[in-house]
Write a protein that holds these residues in place. Structure first.
Motif, short mmCIF file in Angstrom:
data_model
loop_
_atom_site.label_atom_id
_atom_site.label_comp_id
_atom_site.label_asym_id
_atom_site.label_seq_id
_atom_site.Cartn_x
_atom_site.Cartn_y
_atom_site.Cartn_z
N VAL A 75 4.96 118.26 116.73
CA VAL A 75 3.84 118.01 117.65
C VAL A 75 4.38 117.55 119.00
O VAL A 75 5.08 116.53 119.09
N ARG A 76 4.07 118.29 120.06
CA ARG A 76 4.45 117.90 121.41
C ARG A 76 3.20 117.49 122.16
O ARG A 76 2.27 118.28 122.32
N VAL A 77 3.17 116.26 122.67
CA VAL A 77 1.96 115.76 123.33
C VAL A 77 2.30 114.77 124.43
O VAL A 77 3.23 113.96 124.29
N ARG A 78 1.58 114.89 125.54
CA ARG A 78 1.65 113.91 126.63
C ARG A 78 0.43 113.01 126.51
O ARG A 78 -0.69 113.49 126.35
N LYS A 106 8.19 113.93 119.49
CA LYS A 106 8.17 114.72 120.72
C LYS A 106 6.93 114.38 121.56
O LYS A 106 6.14 115.24 121.94
N SER A 107 6.75 113.10 121.79
CA SER A 107 5.60 112.60 122.55
C SER A 107 6.10 111.76 123.71
O SER A 107 7.21 111.23 123.68
N GLU A 108 5.28 111.66 124.76
CA GLU A 108 5.70 110.90 125.94
C GLU A 108 4.48 110.27 126.62
O GLU A 108 3.35 110.75 126.49
N ASN A 109 4.74 109.19 127.36
CA ASN A 109 3.71 108.49 128.13
C ASN A 109 3.64 109.12 129.51
O ASN A 109 4.58 109.06 130.29
N VAL A 128 8.91 121.85 128.44
CA VAL A 128 8.39 122.56 127.28
C VAL A 128 6.87 122.39 127.21
O VAL A 128 6.35 121.31 127.50
N PRO A 129 6.11 123.43 126.83
CA PRO A 129 4.64 123.31 126.74
C PRO A 129 4.23 122.20 125.78
O PRO A 129 4.78 122.09 124.67
N ALA A 130 3.29 121.39 126.21
CA ALA A 130 2.80 120.28 125.38
C ALA A 130 1.29 120.15 125.53
O ALA A 130 0.68 120.65 126.48
#
Length: 588
Positions: A467-470, A496-499, A548-550
């Motif tokens: 899971v990639r998420v902003r 694979k997450s970020e603030n 990368v697409p998120a």
């Protein structure tokens, strides 16, 4: 002018001058062509402003009143003279609904022409004055008492949003014959309180009773006193809810703040009524029918009725809503159930055709309702009440649910005399109201729409590690984005997450936007966070810090915190007592 303060023309009762047009579903004035029109009774004091839109909109069509005993000049071919206005005066506003002559119109359902709400021990009369008594609108305006909301409300209801009205019945012994009721010398506590929520689409409503003996925290209350001065009344922790009004000079705005703190729902307006409301309203409609499952002889409330159906009004109606020792467990919670039964019966009577087609009853209701009310300054005219009434009039009573705040006996008391929130079910009830969820079955169309939204959650789910998420903060508590990031990475394996910081704009609801090829990732994240289907927003992806697409998760004002489910309940808890206004129930 007769003893009732109504205008007459050649001894014609006003009730005979107004006729229900079956084509339009509205009242029209019908006079013989040669009959002169008598003057309209003036208000008891001058109107607040000659340019008040709410007054102009209702009164301008009247023209000028004729001097007593002096008929107006007749206009050939017209039964009623056309309106006139002074030079330089502003043009009249659009007339009230239905006053457009005799153009054919679609016939409205009888039950939706007028909705006259009752709460506290009564709610309020909304449409009666607007529908049949506009010819003495200024007089009705001067019946209404108002006090400041002290900034505790949303600023007033809006037509395109859900509506939340706080209805309060006090135990103050004002009015003739009320000395034997309530507490002697009471300052007027919040004896009966109902939070009335009407859905945004007007398809359903919930009337939530709040027990007077519920232990709550009353916050500090900035208050406008009777002399106009400002005073901050200190809050009181862990005290009875009913002391949010009257005690220490607290006004209805303090009850409003207490309800907001308790439920998380900020009311748009409030209405307050005393004992006289029940007496005058029930008499105005000729009594309401109630049902008893057993004989009642209560010396405290002075109610004595046999088992079965009874039509009650006036003093007997007041005794009915005041009784508690002879029903249920003999406490305030049992009385709440009795009051809800009474309010349902009154609403059924108010929408009954015998009431809707009787101009004299409508006039009596307008008079009784406006005299019985104290409202906040946002609802201080018949025009504003009329607008609210037209919104409420769209509701079908079968979708009005009466419910009681879930409570349990206070565990801190050996002999319980107070109650506390049932923490297992009360938050769910408050959440349903806050998120505009119906307590009754919704229409088939809405069911299909809900099913389509829920379908977004169905299907394969990607692994958490994929899971990639902003994450962005769009109105949640400060620090929520970082807190959620840490929780997802450490406890849920969404590495694979970020603030991504603050969102460009605040959102009321938390949302997750994703591209079509990210649906499996979106379903996994929704499952982890407890996101409802309505939070899922098919759209576009964005590039994260690695290019990368998120997906984009925006935490809205409704965000409950990392690890807390964001899904709103779709039905009330099983242990919540509830009933609908269209059904007859017998008190036991």
């Amino acid at each position: 002018m007769d003893a009732q303060g109504r205008g007459r023309a050649d001894d014609i009762d006003p009730a005979d001058q107004w006729v229900l047009n079956p084509n339009t579903g509205e009242y029209e004035m019908r006079l013989p062509p040669s009959a002169p029109q008598s003057g309209v009774p003036g208000p008891r004091k001058p109107p607040a402003s000659d340019t008040d839109p709410s007054v102009l909109g209702a009164t301008q069509p009247l023209g000028r009143s004729a001097a007593p005993g002096r008929p107006r000049p007749e206009t050939p071919g017209r039964a009623v003279p056309p309106p006139r206005r002074r030079r330089g005066a502003p043009a009249p506003e659009e007339p009230l609904p239905g006053r457009r002559g005799r153009r054919p119109a679609k016939k409205a359902a009888k039950g939706k022409k007028v909705l006259l709400w009752t709460g506290g021990v009564m709610a309020f009369v909304l449409v009666a004055g607007a529908g049949a008594a506009y010819f003495y609108i200024e007089h009705l305006n001067n019946n209404i008492a108002s006090v400041s909301d002290d900034g505790a409300s949303t600023g007033g209801f809006e037509k395109d949003k859900a509506i939340n009205i706080l209805l309060i019945g006090t135990d103050k012994r004002t009015g003739a014959g009320n000395e034997k009721y309530g507490d002697a010398g009471s300052v007027g506590h919040a004896d009966t309180t109902i939070l009335l929520h009407v859905s945004k689409d007007r398809s359903n409503a919930t009337a939530l009773s709040i027990p007077r003996d519920l232990i709550v925290d009353i916050p500090d209350c900035p208050t406008t006193q009777e002399d106009g001065s400002q005073k901050v009344i200190p809050g009181t922790p862990q005290t009875r809810f009913n002391t949010s009004l009257g005690q220490d000079d607290r006004t209805p705005s303090c009850t409003m703040r207490t309800v907001t703190e308790l439920t998380g729902v900020k009311p748009d307006n409030f209405m307050v009524a005393d004992f006289n409301a029940v007496k005058t309203l029930t008499s105005a409609v000729g009594g309401v029918e109630v049902c008893l499952g057993k004989d009642i002889d209560d010396p405290d409330s002075h109610l004595k009725l046999s088992k079965g159906n009874h039509t009650i009004e006036g003093e007997q109606a007041l005794a009915f809503v005041r009784t508690r020792h002879s029903v249920g467990f003999g406490g305030d919670l049992s009385r709440i159930g009795l009051q809800q039964q009474f309010l349902s019966a009154l609403m059924r009577k108010l929408k009954d055709n015998d009431t809707l087609t009787s101009p004299s009853k409508m006039l009596d209701l307008a008079e009784a309702g406006t005299k019985a009310l104290t409202v906040d300054s946002q609802l201080s005219s018949i025009g504003k009440l009329k607008d609210l009434g037209l919104e409420l009039g769209k509701l079908d009573t079968k979708n009005l649910t009466f419910a009681t705040t879930p409570v349990i006996d206070n565990p801190a008391e050996k002999v319980p005399t107070t109650v506390v929130l049932n923490e297992s079910s009360a938050p769910q009830v408050f959440d349903m109201i806050k998120n505009d969820v119906s307590f009754t079955a919704v229409k088939e169309k809405k069911k299909k729409e809900a099913a389509a939204v829920a379908a977004r959650l169905k299907g394969t789910k990607a692994a958490a590690s994929e899971v990639r998420v902003r994450i962005m903060n769009g109105g949640a508590v400060a620090g929520s984005a970082q807190e959620t990031l840490s929780w997802l990475q450490v406890e849920e394996g969404v590495t694979k997450s970020e603030n991504a910081g603050n969102a460009p704009a605040e959102l009321a609801k938390t949302t997750l936007e994703y591209a079509p090829d990210q649906a499996d990732q979106a379903r996994r994240l929704a499952d982890i966070m407890g996101l409802p289907g309505s939070a899922m927003k098919p759209g576009e992806s964005v590039e994260n810090a690695q290019g990368v697409p998120a997906m984009t998760l925006t935490l809205g004002k409704d965000f409950k915190g990392a690890g807390a489910s964001q899904t709103t309940p779709t039905k009330a808890p099983a242990d919540v007592d509830k009933s609908t206004a269209d059904k007859v129930e017998c008190a036991e």
